[in-house]
Write a protein that holds these residues in place. Structure first.
Motif, short mmCIF file in Angstrom:
data_model
loop_
_atom_site.label_atom_id
_atom_site.label_comp_id
_atom_site.label_asym_id
_atom_site.label_seq_id
_atom_site.Cartn_x
_atom_site.Cartn_y
_atom_site.Cartn_z
N GLN A 134 52.83 38.88 41.00
CA GLN A 134 51.90 38.67 40.07
C GLN A 134 51.56 37.22 39.75
OE1 GLN A 134 52.08 40.87 36.47
NE2 GLN A 134 50.54 42.49 37.16
N ALA A 135 50.14 36.78 40.23
CA ALA A 135 49.48 35.65 39.67
C ALA A 135 49.66 35.19 38.09
CB ALA A 135 48.48 35.10 40.24
N LYS A 136 49.51 33.87 37.69
CA LYS A 136 49.40 33.90 36.33
C LYS A 136 48.17 34.63 35.53
CE LYS A 136 51.66 29.17 36.56
NZ LYS A 136 51.34 27.78 36.22
N THR A 150 47.73 40.89 41.33
CA THR A 150 48.74 41.04 42.30
C THR A 150 48.64 40.66 43.74
OG1 THR A 150 49.33 43.15 41.14
CG2 THR A 150 50.24 42.92 43.43
N TYR A 151 49.55 40.07 44.14
CA TYR A 151 49.82 39.52 45.61
C TYR A 151 50.77 39.64 46.30
CZ TYR A 151 52.30 35.13 44.41
OH TYR A 151 53.12 34.31 43.95
N TYR A 152 50.76 39.41 47.70
CA TYR A 152 51.93 39.62 48.42
C TYR A 152 52.51 38.48 49.15
CZ TYR A 152 50.69 44.68 48.59
OH TYR A 152 50.33 46.05 48.20
N SER A 153 53.79 37.99 48.80
CA SER A 153 54.16 36.87 49.51
C SER A 153 55.14 37.31 50.74
CB SER A 153 55.13 36.13 48.53
OG SER A 153 55.63 34.91 49.16
N LEU A 154 55.01 36.67 51.81
CA LEU A 154 55.93 37.27 53.11
C LEU A 154 56.61 36.10 53.74
CD1 LEU A 154 52.94 38.82 53.10
CD2 LEU A 154 53.99 39.82 55.14
#
Length: 311
Positions: free
Chosen positions: A26-28, A32-36
Protein backbone atom coordinates in the motif's frame (compact mmCIF):
# COMPACT_ATOMS: atom_id res chain seq x y z
CA UNK A 1 15.48 -12.20 -25.86
CA UNK A 2 15.99 -8.81 -24.22
CA UNK A 3 18.11 -9.53 -21.16
CA UNK A 4 17.81 -7.52 -17.96
CA UNK A 5 21.38 -6.23 -18.13
CA UNK A 6 20.55 -4.70 -21.52
CA UNK A 7 17.64 -2.60 -20.24
CA UNK A 8 18.10 1.17 -20.27
CA UNK A 9 16.05 4.13 -19.10
CA UNK A 10 13.19 4.87 -21.49
CA UNK A 11 13.07 1.38 -23.05
CA UNK A 12 9.67 -0.10 -23.78
CA UNK A 13 9.72 -3.77 -22.81
CA UNK A 14 7.61 -6.76 -23.80
CA UNK A 15 9.42 -9.84 -22.54
CA UNK A 16 9.15 -13.01 -20.48
CA UNK A 17 10.93 -12.97 -17.11
CA UNK A 18 10.93 -15.22 -14.08
CA UNK A 19 8.93 -13.75 -11.19
CA UNK A 20 11.39 -14.24 -8.34
CA UNK A 21 9.33 -12.34 -5.78
CA UNK A 22 6.01 -10.48 -5.62
CA UNK A 23 4.27 -8.44 -2.95
CA UNK A 24 1.02 -6.55 -2.66
CA UNK A 25 1.73 -3.25 -0.89
CA UNK A 26 0.00 0.00 0.00
CA UNK A 27 1.23 3.46 -0.93
CA UNK A 28 0.98 6.36 1.54
CA UNK A 29 -2.24 7.36 -0.20
CA UNK A 30 -3.74 3.97 0.66
CA UNK A 31 -3.67 2.78 -2.96
CA UNK A 32 -2.62 -0.84 -3.51
CA UNK A 33 0.28 -1.62 -5.84
CA UNK A 34 2.38 -4.68 -6.69
CA UNK A 35 6.14 -4.86 -6.22
CA UNK A 36 8.00 -7.59 -8.11
CA UNK A 37 11.55 -8.84 -8.54
CA UNK A 38 12.05 -10.13 -12.08
CA UNK A 39 14.99 -12.35 -13.02
CA UNK A 40 16.85 -13.76 -15.96
CA UNK A 41 20.35 -15.24 -16.22
CA UNK A 42 21.93 -11.76 -16.32
CA UNK A 43 20.43 -10.51 -13.06
CA UNK A 44 17.30 -9.01 -11.53
CA UNK A 45 15.24 -5.84 -11.88
CA UNK A 46 12.57 -4.34 -9.64
CA UNK A 47 9.12 -4.14 -11.19
CA UNK A 48 6.16 -2.04 -10.08
CA UNK A 49 2.49 -2.29 -11.01
CA UNK A 50 1.04 1.07 -10.03
CA UNK A 51 -2.36 0.57 -11.69
CA UNK A 52 -4.01 -2.79 -11.06
CA UNK A 53 -6.38 -3.28 -13.99
CA UNK A 54 -7.77 -6.18 -15.99
CA UNK A 55 -4.49 -6.13 -17.94
CA UNK A 56 -2.74 -7.52 -14.87
CA UNK A 57 -3.43 -11.25 -15.00
CA UNK A 58 -3.01 -13.75 -12.17
CA UNK A 59 0.56 -14.84 -11.47
CA UNK A 60 2.57 -16.17 -8.53
CA UNK A 61 6.17 -16.27 -7.34
CA UNK A 62 8.10 -18.76 -9.46
CA UNK A 63 5.99 -18.22 -12.58
CA UNK A 64 7.39 -17.22 -15.94
CA UNK A 65 5.42 -14.12 -16.86
CA UNK A 66 5.05 -11.98 -19.97
CA UNK A 67 5.36 -8.36 -18.88
CA UNK A 68 4.88 -5.11 -20.76
CA UNK A 69 6.17 -1.86 -19.37
CA UNK A 70 8.66 0.96 -19.49
CA UNK A 71 12.10 1.27 -17.85
CA UNK A 72 12.62 4.23 -15.53
CA UNK A 73 15.44 5.16 -13.18
CA UNK A 74 14.72 5.12 -9.45
CA UNK A 75 17.55 5.90 -7.03
CA UNK A 76 19.96 5.41 -9.95
CA UNK A 77 18.77 1.86 -10.63
CA UNK A 78 16.53 0.49 -13.36
CA UNK A 79 12.90 -0.08 -12.45
CA UNK A 80 10.26 -1.54 -14.76
CA UNK A 81 6.87 0.16 -14.53
CA UNK A 82 4.53 -2.61 -15.68
CA UNK A 83 1.23 -2.10 -17.48
CA UNK A 84 0.40 -5.69 -18.49
CA UNK A 85 1.13 -9.15 -17.06
CA UNK A 86 0.12 -12.66 -18.08
CA UNK A 87 1.57 -16.09 -17.38
CA UNK A 88 3.82 -17.17 -20.23
CA UNK A 89 2.85 -20.20 -22.27
CA UNK A 90 5.06 -23.21 -22.86
CA UNK A 91 7.26 -22.54 -25.87
CA UNK A 92 7.45 -18.79 -25.23
CA UNK A 93 10.61 -19.10 -23.14
CA UNK A 94 13.75 -21.19 -22.62
CA UNK A 95 14.14 -21.98 -18.88
CA UNK A 96 17.95 -21.91 -19.14
CA UNK A 97 17.77 -18.19 -19.96
CA UNK A 98 16.47 -17.43 -16.46
CA UNK A 99 19.09 -18.93 -14.19
CA UNK A 100 22.02 -16.54 -13.59
CA UNK A 101 25.36 -18.31 -13.83
CA UNK A 102 29.03 -17.51 -13.36
CA UNK A 103 30.83 -16.12 -16.39
CA UNK A 104 33.68 -18.49 -15.56
CA UNK A 105 33.87 -22.22 -16.29
CA UNK A 106 32.69 -24.04 -13.16
CA UNK A 107 34.78 -27.17 -13.63
CA UNK A 108 37.92 -25.14 -14.27
CA UNK A 109 37.34 -23.11 -11.09
CA UNK A 110 36.83 -26.31 -9.09
CA UNK A 111 40.08 -27.79 -10.44
CA UNK A 112 41.87 -24.61 -9.41
CA UNK A 113 40.40 -24.80 -5.90
CA UNK A 114 41.41 -28.48 -5.61
CA UNK A 115 44.96 -27.62 -6.69
CA UNK A 116 45.28 -25.02 -3.93
CA UNK A 117 43.72 -27.35 -1.38
CA UNK A 118 46.21 -30.06 -2.31
CA UNK A 119 48.97 -27.73 -1.06
CA UNK A 120 47.71 -27.97 2.55
CA UNK A 121 50.54 -29.83 4.30
CA UNK A 122 49.16 -30.42 7.81
CA UNK A 123 47.73 -33.98 7.57
CA UNK A 124 44.58 -33.42 9.65
CA UNK A 125 43.64 -30.28 7.74
CA UNK A 126 44.40 -32.01 4.44
CA UNK A 127 42.13 -34.90 5.42
CA UNK A 128 39.38 -32.45 6.40
CA UNK A 129 39.68 -30.66 3.05
CA UNK A 130 39.52 -33.92 1.12
CA UNK A 131 36.57 -35.21 3.14
CA UNK A 132 34.45 -32.38 1.72
CA UNK A 133 35.85 -31.50 -1.69
CA UNK A 134 37.31 -34.79 -2.95
CA UNK A 135 35.60 -37.67 -1.15
CA UNK A 136 32.01 -36.35 -0.99
CA UNK A 137 30.52 -36.19 -4.52
CA UNK A 138 27.13 -34.94 -3.30
CA UNK A 139 28.75 -32.05 -1.44
CA UNK A 140 31.00 -31.23 -4.41
CA UNK A 141 28.03 -31.11 -6.79
CA UNK A 142 26.03 -28.83 -4.48
CA UNK A 143 29.04 -26.59 -3.87
CA UNK A 144 29.71 -26.12 -7.58
CA UNK A 145 26.13 -25.13 -8.41
CA UNK A 146 25.24 -22.99 -5.40
CA UNK A 147 25.09 -19.23 -5.14
CA UNK A 148 26.91 -17.28 -2.45
CA UNK A 149 23.96 -15.04 -1.63
CA UNK A 150 20.31 -14.34 -2.28
CA UNK A 151 21.36 -10.87 -3.39
CA UNK A 152 24.25 -8.38 -2.86
CA UNK A 153 27.10 -10.43 -4.41
CA UNK A 154 27.72 -13.71 -6.25
CA UNK A 155 23.98 -14.49 -6.38
CA UNK A 156 24.27 -16.90 -9.30
CA UNK A 157 25.04 -20.53 -10.12
CA UNK A 158 28.71 -21.08 -9.38
CA UNK A 159 28.77 -17.95 -7.22
CA UNK A 160 29.73 -19.82 -4.06
CA UNK A 161 32.62 -21.54 -5.85
CA UNK A 162 33.76 -18.32 -7.56
CA UNK A 163 33.70 -16.38 -4.27
CA UNK A 164 35.45 -19.16 -2.34
CA UNK A 165 38.19 -19.49 -4.94
CA UNK A 166 38.77 -15.73 -4.95
CA UNK A 167 38.91 -15.55 -1.13
CA UNK A 168 41.27 -18.53 -1.02
CA UNK A 169 43.64 -16.96 -3.56
CA UNK A 170 43.65 -13.70 -1.60
CA UNK A 171 44.44 -15.61 1.60
CA UNK A 172 47.22 -17.48 -0.17
CA UNK A 173 48.72 -14.13 -1.18
CA UNK A 174 48.35 -12.83 2.39
CA UNK A 175 50.18 -15.88 3.74
CA UNK A 176 53.15 -15.12 1.46
CA UNK A 177 53.18 -11.46 2.48
CA UNK A 178 52.80 -11.91 6.25
CA UNK A 179 54.95 -14.56 7.90
CA UNK A 180 52.82 -14.60 11.08
CA UNK A 181 50.06 -16.42 9.21
CA UNK A 182 49.71 -20.20 9.42
CA UNK A 183 49.18 -20.93 5.72
CA UNK A 184 47.64 -24.38 6.19
CA UNK A 185 45.11 -23.11 8.72
CA UNK A 186 44.29 -20.02 6.66
CA UNK A 187 43.82 -21.90 3.39
CA UNK A 188 41.57 -24.48 5.06
CA UNK A 189 39.52 -21.73 6.69
CA UNK A 190 39.21 -19.85 3.40
CA UNK A 191 38.08 -22.93 1.50
CA UNK A 192 35.56 -23.90 4.19
CA UNK A 193 34.38 -20.48 5.38
CA UNK A 194 31.07 -20.45 3.43
CA UNK A 195 30.26 -24.15 3.07
CA UNK A 196 27.17 -23.65 5.24
CA UNK A 197 25.58 -21.74 2.37
CA UNK A 198 24.70 -24.98 0.57
CA UNK A 199 22.10 -25.46 3.33
CA UNK A 200 21.38 -21.80 4.09
CA UNK A 201 20.08 -21.13 0.56
CA UNK A 202 17.81 -23.24 -1.61
CA UNK A 203 18.66 -24.31 -5.15
CA UNK A 204 17.89 -22.26 -8.23
CA UNK A 205 15.61 -20.90 -9.52
CA UNK A 206 14.28 -20.20 -6.01
CA UNK A 207 17.64 -19.29 -4.40
CA UNK A 208 16.00 -18.20 -1.16
CA UNK A 209 16.66 -18.74 2.53
CA UNK A 210 15.73 -22.17 3.84
CA UNK A 211 14.23 -22.72 7.29
CA UNK A 212 17.68 -23.81 8.47
CA UNK A 213 19.18 -20.72 6.88
CA UNK A 214 16.73 -18.38 8.58
CA UNK A 215 17.02 -20.08 11.96
CA UNK A 216 20.79 -20.68 12.07
CA UNK A 217 22.61 -18.94 9.23
CA UNK A 218 25.54 -20.23 7.20
CA UNK A 219 28.17 -19.48 9.86
CA UNK A 220 26.59 -21.76 12.46
CA UNK A 221 25.72 -24.37 9.83
CA UNK A 222 29.29 -24.32 8.50
CA UNK A 223 30.79 -24.76 11.96
CA UNK A 224 28.49 -27.73 12.54
CA UNK A 225 29.51 -29.28 9.21
CA UNK A 226 33.21 -28.85 9.96
CA UNK A 227 32.74 -30.19 13.48
CA UNK A 228 31.02 -33.32 12.19
CA UNK A 229 33.89 -34.07 9.79
CA UNK A 230 36.51 -33.35 12.43
CA UNK A 231 34.95 -35.91 14.78
CA UNK A 232 35.50 -38.56 12.11
CA UNK A 233 39.23 -37.78 11.78
CA UNK A 234 41.35 -39.62 14.39
CA UNK A 235 43.43 -37.48 16.76
CA UNK A 236 42.45 -34.15 15.18
CA UNK A 237 44.21 -31.55 17.40
CA UNK A 238 41.69 -29.90 19.70
CA UNK A 239 43.22 -26.42 19.55
CA UNK A 240 43.54 -26.54 15.78
CA UNK A 241 39.87 -27.48 15.52
CA UNK A 242 38.92 -24.53 17.71
CA UNK A 243 41.09 -22.13 15.68
CA UNK A 244 39.54 -23.30 12.43
CA UNK A 245 36.00 -22.96 13.77
CA UNK A 246 36.91 -19.53 15.14
CA UNK A 247 37.99 -18.38 11.67
CA UNK A 248 34.61 -19.41 10.27
CA UNK A 249 32.76 -17.82 13.21
CA UNK A 250 34.62 -14.51 12.86
CA UNK A 251 34.86 -14.12 9.09
CA UNK A 252 32.18 -11.40 8.88
CA UNK A 253 34.32 -9.37 11.24
CA UNK A 254 31.59 -7.60 13.23
CA UNK A 255 28.69 -8.62 15.45
CA UNK A 256 26.29 -6.48 13.41
CA UNK A 257 27.32 -8.37 10.26
CA UNK A 258 26.39 -11.71 11.81
CA UNK A 259 29.67 -12.94 13.29
CA UNK A 260 29.20 -14.45 16.77
CA UNK A 261 32.87 -13.72 17.53
CA UNK A 262 35.29 -10.99 16.49
CA UNK A 263 38.62 -12.05 14.94
CA UNK A 264 40.98 -13.08 17.74
CA UNK A 265 43.79 -14.69 15.73
CA UNK A 266 45.70 -13.39 12.73
CA UNK A 267 44.27 -16.04 10.38
CA UNK A 268 40.70 -15.02 11.27
CA UNK A 269 41.58 -11.37 10.63
CA UNK A 270 43.13 -12.19 7.24
CA UNK A 271 40.11 -14.29 6.26
CA UNK A 272 37.73 -11.49 7.24
CA UNK A 273 39.57 -8.94 5.09
CA UNK A 274 39.75 -11.33 2.12
CA UNK A 275 36.05 -12.17 2.38
CA UNK A 276 35.05 -8.52 2.68
CA UNK A 277 37.33 -7.45 -0.16
CA UNK A 278 35.98 -10.00 -2.60
CA UNK A 279 32.36 -9.31 -1.64
CA UNK A 280 32.83 -5.55 -2.08
CA UNK A 281 34.63 -5.84 -5.41
CA UNK A 282 32.00 -8.21 -6.81
CA UNK A 283 29.26 -5.85 -5.59
CA UNK A 284 31.02 -2.99 -7.38
CA UNK A 285 31.30 -5.10 -10.53
CA UNK A 286 27.60 -5.94 -10.44
CA UNK A 287 26.68 -2.31 -9.74
CA UNK A 288 28.67 -1.01 -12.72
CA UNK A 289 27.27 -3.73 -14.96
CA UNK A 290 23.69 -2.83 -14.08
CA UNK A 291 23.73 0.89 -14.90
CA UNK A 292 24.01 2.99 -18.04
CA UNK A 293 27.54 2.75 -19.45
CA UNK A 294 27.46 6.50 -20.15
CA UNK A 295 26.81 7.35 -16.51
CA UNK A 296 29.74 8.71 -14.48
CA UNK A 297 28.47 9.43 -10.96
CA UNK A 298 26.09 6.68 -9.86
CA UNK A 299 24.71 8.31 -6.71
CA UNK A 300 24.94 7.26 -3.08
CA UNK A 301 25.27 3.50 -2.70
CA UNK A 302 24.36 2.23 0.75
CA UNK A 303 26.48 -0.89 0.39
CA UNK A 304 29.58 1.29 -0.01
CA UNK A 305 28.40 4.26 2.08
CA UNK A 306 29.61 6.50 -0.71
CA UNK A 307 28.61 8.33 -3.87
CA UNK A 308 30.17 6.01 -6.45
CA UNK A 309 31.80 7.08 -9.72
CA UNK A 310 32.78 5.02 -12.74
CA UNK A 311 36.45 5.50 -13.72
Amino acid sequence: MRHIDELREGDNVREVYLCKQTQSLQAKTGKTYYSLVLQDKTGTVDGKVWDITNAIGHYETGDFIMVEGRVVLYQDKNQLNISRIRKASEGEFDPTEYVPSSERDIEEMYKELLAIGAQIKEPHLQQLFRSFFVDDPAFAKAFKLHSAAKAVHHGFIGGLLEHTLSVTKLCDAFSKQYSILNRDLLLTAAICHDIGKIHELSDFPENDYTDEGNLLGHIVIGIEMVGEKIRSIPDFPKLMAAELKHCIAAHHGKFEYGSPKLPAISEAMALHFADNLDAKMESMKELLKGVDEKADWLGFQRNFESNVRRT
